[in-house]
Design an enzyme around this catalytic site. Sequence first.
Site, PDB file in Angstrom:
ATOM      1  N   GLU A 113     -26.600   1.959   8.831  1.00  0.00           N
ATOM      2  CA  GLU A 113     -25.735   0.850   9.256  1.00  0.00           C
ATOM      3  C   GLU A 113     -24.614   0.641   8.249  1.00  0.00           C
ATOM      4  OE1 GLU A 113     -29.048  -1.748   9.668  1.00  0.00           O
ATOM      5  OE2 GLU A 113     -28.840  -2.617   7.675  1.00  0.00           O
ATOM      6  N   LYS A 115     -22.336  -1.256   5.510  1.00  0.00           N
ATOM      7  CA  LYS A 115     -22.638  -2.279   4.519  1.00  0.00           C
ATOM      8  C   LYS A 115     -21.495  -3.283   4.528  1.00  0.00           C
ATOM      9  CE  LYS A 115     -24.010  -2.955  -0.259  1.00  0.00           C
ATOM     10  NZ  LYS A 115     -22.938  -3.868  -0.663  1.00  0.00           N
ATOM     11  N   ASP A 117     -19.197  -6.408   3.686  1.00  0.00           N
ATOM     12  CA  ASP A 117     -18.823  -7.000   2.418  1.00  0.00           C
ATOM     13  C   ASP A 117     -18.794  -8.519   2.585  1.00  0.00           C
ATOM     14  OD1 ASP A 117     -18.231  -6.939  -0.177  1.00  0.00           O
ATOM     15  OD2 ASP A 117     -16.203  -6.168   0.025  1.00  0.00           O
ATOM     16  N   TYR A 225     -29.575  -7.777   8.898  1.00  0.00           N
ATOM     17  CA  TYR A 225     -29.961  -6.462   8.377  1.00  0.00           C
ATOM     18  C   TYR A 225     -31.446  -6.350   8.078  1.00  0.00           C
ATOM     19  CZ  TYR A 225     -29.752  -8.395   3.608  1.00  0.00           C
ATOM     20  OH  TYR A 225     -29.956  -9.133   2.471  1.00  0.00           O
ATOM     21  N   LYS A 314     -21.800   4.038  -1.304  1.00  0.00           N
ATOM     22  CA  LYS A 314     -20.523   3.327  -1.431  1.00  0.00           C
ATOM     23  C   LYS A 314     -19.349   4.226  -1.033  1.00  0.00           C
ATOM     24  CE  LYS A 314     -21.439  -0.787  -3.103  1.00  0.00           C
ATOM     25  NZ  LYS A 314     -20.748  -1.238  -4.265  1.00  0.00           N
ATOM     26  N   CYS A 408      25.209  -2.613  -4.901  1.00  0.00           N
ATOM     27  CA  CYS A 408      24.366  -1.473  -4.548  1.00  0.00           C
ATOM     28  C   CYS A 408      24.099  -0.614  -5.785  1.00  0.00           C
ATOM     29  CB  CYS A 408      25.042  -0.636  -3.460  1.00  0.00           C
ATOM     30  SG  CYS A 408      24.151   0.909  -3.137  1.00  0.00           S
ATOM     31  N   CYS A 411      26.026   2.958  -4.974  1.00  0.00           N
ATOM     32  CA  CYS A 411      27.473   3.132  -4.786  1.00  0.00           C
ATOM     33  C   CYS A 411      28.266   1.913  -5.242  1.00  0.00           C
ATOM     34  CB  CYS A 411      27.780   3.441  -3.324  1.00  0.00           C
ATOM     35  SG  CYS A 411      27.586   1.997  -2.253  1.00  0.00           S
ATOM     36  N   CYS A 426      23.020  -2.705   1.433  1.00  0.00           N
ATOM     37  CA  CYS A 426      24.273  -2.222   0.870  1.00  0.00           C
ATOM     38  C   CYS A 426      25.281  -2.189   2.003  1.00  0.00           C
ATOM     39  CB  CYS A 426      24.055  -0.819   0.306  1.00  0.00           C
ATOM     40  SG  CYS A 426      25.586   0.109   0.108  1.00  0.00           S
ATOM     41  N   CYS A 432      28.171   5.220   1.204  1.00  0.00           N
ATOM     42  CA  CYS A 432      27.149   5.147   0.145  1.00  0.00           C
ATOM     43  C   CYS A 432      26.347   6.442   0.180  1.00  0.00           C
ATOM     44  CB  CYS A 432      26.238   3.948   0.363  1.00  0.00           C
ATOM     45  SG  CYS A 432      24.812   3.916  -0.749  1.00  0.00           S
TER      46      CYS A 432
END
Length: 675
Positions: A113, A115, A117, A225, A314, A408, A411, A426, A432
């Site tokens: 199953e 796990k 958290d 569980y 894990k 910018c 440029c 810009c 540019c």
Amino acid sequence: MVDVITEIKQLRAEIDQHNYRYHIQDEPSIPDAEYDRLFQKLQALEKDHPEYISDDSPTQRVGSAPISGFEEVQHEMSMLSLDNAFSEEDLRDFDRRVRERLDGLLEVPYACEPKLDGIAVSLMYENGELIRGATRGDGSTGENITHNVRTIPSIPLRLMGEGIPNRLEVRGEIYMPKAGFNALNERALAKGEKAFVNPRNAAAGSLRQLDARITATRPLEMCCYGIGVFSGGEMPDTHVDSMQQLNRWGFKISRYLELVEGAQGCFSYYQRMAELRNTLPYEIDGLVFKVDEYQLQKQLGFVSRYPRWAIAHKFPAQEEMTQVESVEFQVGRTGAITPVARLKPVFVGGVTVSNATLHNMDEISRLGLRVKDWVIIHRAGEVIPKVVRVVVDKRPVDAEDVCFPQSCPVCDSDIEKIAGEAIARCSGGLSCSAQRKEALRHYASRKAMNIDGLGEKLIDALVDKELLKSVADIYLLQHKDIAGLDRMGDKSADNLIAAIENSKSTTLARFIYSLGIREVGEATARNLANVFGDLSAVVEASEEQLLAVPDVGEVVAHYIKTFFVQVHNLDVVTALQEAGVHWPKLESNNLENQPLLNKVYVLTGTLELMSRDDAKGKLQQLGAKVSGSVSKKTDCVVAGPGAGSKLAKAESLGILVLDENAFVSLLVSYGVAAS
Ligand code: D41
């Protein structure tokens, strides 16, 4: 006419049944409005007859008055911990130890199953009624949180069904699903409150409330569980059977609970779940493998606090800490100026990460980030790594504020920022060089004009040498311009010239996509090509006409129109066609000619008769959307050999699955050739 108490009891049973369908089985049986009516009816009857209110009524989940503190609870049977495995080798060792202790049993059946958290809890039921909820605490002593667990909809206040034991202790994990967590944090931020760091902390904080009326507003769920105390009834013989029994009594269990054979079965489960991990609506940090048979569990016993019959495998961490070395500003194809954090390299989510986008200045303020700060980096699946928060406690004294550039950074043109929008741009446009380079990269990319060999470095060199001022200049390049640049030999220069020549023969959809109009991705470009049939019709289309194209909304229609009214853009389009870029004429395809319009397809496994890109293109040509993941919204999954979790998910959701031959027949039936 039935008496009031009978009516109240019937209503409660009916509401409990709908709750079960909604929270446990994930299959609502009636519309929300109908449920609300039943609920209000029960509330009204109980208001008129307060003498009939009982603790297990569904109306009593709203939370009681605050308690003054948490009482200690001694667990009758201690709640054990889980030992961890971090690699395939650790898992093999675990399986070997299990088999050795079971007299060399060859293949052990394991229950697998996810796990979750969250926070481990114990729920005690007496004669079917919830009498106490407690945290796991240190395993022997926890805290009484009965008032809070009673507000969680997936925890039954009274057990349902047959064979209910006199005493039953159910163990499980209380967690907060990702969507609920995000919504909760958005609400907190909107009210100027602090956001929770992650769903686990949010769940823990919600359970630590003295006032259950607050807990009642938190989107918590519980998944079982295990079983602790059990008496006065018939206990099943295996973990999987117990879980299924708990499910019938009204509890949520994992939909991924599975029985496999031996270590090999555990690996294959690991592989499938690792792929699903990021698509799950809640966070999991690994998997748990348990010897399924209680008889064998008993034989194995436990060492200190760990059972010898279970192990947590894990997943690699998706969050790690590192330091920001600097913040740089990049200029994108549309001029958007994006701050990027340069990081001390860190291994997270399976790769080494040394850059993370910071999106925009608002994001930097939100994070409160300074250069040299320690930060938490999150990388899940294939997504771009993200800075999720600053570890303020570790801030060095010489940390510096991030300064947004005044012009910018490439440029020196002015920066435009539209009030209310987070993004600064810009204003230099194609003057540019950064924007020009991005436009060229996009034009040459595989899904656009697919000019093999015209990569990032070469484009940089050609722009810096002023040989490429616009995408049309690509077709003026000669052998002598290229040879000698960026380690290009004669042969590579020849190949590139040939690739450029080849790219002249393309499709209208690719051509539209390659122009790099804002928000016009592959699918939109294809829809434009299909609907209008030729380029001049797209160029001349009004915003209203554009709005009729699938996927095109007001914003995109506006971007398309804006693009095609600009003379310099039209000049480039003309220059490209004059250079010889061409495509086969298409029949203008009105929307009725898209038989799969808005159907959602998913491709998985290996296709042998065509490439995945081809299959995708053909589906899109017929109006379908092609998605990367299977959900309830998926209409059909095309599965080739080697299909894994997506196929399994489609089957579990009852979605139509086609093999490649059936898929080709489908295409042919719509007049689309297979190759
Ligand atoms: O999903 C979980 N977090 C989970 C936790 C799970 N699926 N199974 C678990 N099984 C156990 C044993 C084998 C000891 C009954 C657990 C935990 N324990 C557990 N959670 C927190 C401490 C231990």
